[in-house]
Design a protein around this motif. Structure first.
Motif, PDB file in Angstrom:
ATOM      1  N   GLN A   2       0.847  -1.191   0.000  1.00 48.64           N
ATOM      2  CA  GLN A   2       0.000   0.000   0.000  1.00 48.64           C
ATOM      3  C   GLN A   2       0.877   1.234   0.000  1.00 48.64           C
ATOM      4  O   GLN A   2       1.894   1.284   0.686  1.00 48.64           O
ATOM      5  CB  GLN A   2      -0.928  -0.013   1.214  1.00 48.64           C
ATOM      6  N   TRP A  31       1.796   5.011   0.903  1.00 48.46           N
ATOM      7  CA  TRP A  31       1.550   5.972   1.967  1.00 48.46           C
ATOM      8  C   TRP A  31       2.315   7.238   1.650  1.00 48.46           C
ATOM      9  O   TRP A  31       3.372   7.158   1.044  1.00 48.46           O
ATOM     10  CB  TRP A  31       1.990   5.420   3.323  1.00 48.46           C
ATOM     11  N   ARG A  56      -9.804   2.870   4.424  1.00 52.92           N
ATOM     12  CA  ARG A  56      -8.938   1.838   5.023  1.00 52.92           C
ATOM     13  C   ARG A  56      -9.227   1.635   6.508  1.00 52.92           C
ATOM     14  O   ARG A  56      -9.042   0.545   7.034  1.00 52.92           O
ATOM     15  CB  ARG A  56      -7.468   2.199   4.823  1.00 52.92           C
ATOM     16  N   ALA A  67       0.291   5.255   7.624  1.00 52.25           N
ATOM     17  CA  ALA A  67      -0.199   3.956   8.088  1.00 52.25           C
ATOM     18  C   ALA A  67      -0.481   4.014   9.593  1.00 52.25           C
ATOM     19  O   ALA A  67      -1.468   3.437  10.076  1.00 52.25           O
ATOM     20  CB  ALA A  67       0.816   2.866   7.771  1.00 52.25           C
ATOM     21  N   HIS A  78      -3.961   3.250  11.575  1.00 51.48           N
ATOM     22  CA  HIS A  78      -3.990   2.280  12.681  1.00 51.48           C
ATOM     23  C   HIS A  78      -4.701   2.880  13.896  1.00 51.48           C
ATOM     24  O   HIS A  78      -5.531   2.221  14.533  1.00 51.48           O
ATOM     25  CB  HIS A  78      -2.563   1.852  13.020  1.00 51.48           C
TER      26      HIS A  78
END
Length: 145
Positions: free
Chosen positions: A5, A7, A17, A49, A53
């Motif tokens: 992916q 970023w 996502r 990312a 998260h």
């Protein structure tokens, strides 16, 4: 999508996502749940990312019914490597206790309504025990203005 992916990503892709809407993502950011994100030269938000998260953590916490205040505390604990699991468990147990109280209150409401529905003939007559009970409830506990 490729297995790697790319970023950073724009707000729409970050929201997708993380499983939240872009509107909720901006809301969480405005509340300080998500740290200030980087911006492109043209001013667009750029999510990493790690940001996604954190958003997933927030979404899962909301799915379990935690309040924004509780999520703020849980995020702090999640990011604190010196935390004790006892402090996390205490928050979760308090939430369980609150849910249990709310469930009991809702079950009591359900039983009351079931009784009222059983008492109502549901025919062409105007008298209705449901409405009578709703009207009588105001007499028992008048509203204070």
């Amino acid at each position: 999508m490729s297995s790697t992916q790319q970023w950073p990503v724009a707000i729409g892709e970050a929201a997708r996502r993380a499983g939240v809407s872009a509107r909720m993502l901006r809301h969480y950011e405005s509340l300080g749940l998500l740290p200030q994100v980087a911006r492109s030269e043209s001013g667009y938000r750029q999510y990493s990312a790690a940001d996604v998260h954190v958003l997933r953590f927030i979404r899962r916490s909301r799915d379990l019914g935690f309040s924004i205040e509780e999520i703020t505390t849980l995020l702090g604990l999640w990011q604190d490597q010196e935390r004790t699991s006892a402090s996390v468990k205490q928050i979760a147990q308090a939430h369980i206790d609150s849910l249990s109280e709310r469930i009991a209150a809702m079950q009591a409401m359900q039983r009351s309504l079931q009784t009222l529905v059983q008492c109502c003939h549901g025919d062409d007559r105007p008298d209705c025990p449901i409405l009578d009970d709703l009207a009588a409830a105001d007499e028992v506990s008048p509203r204070v203005s």
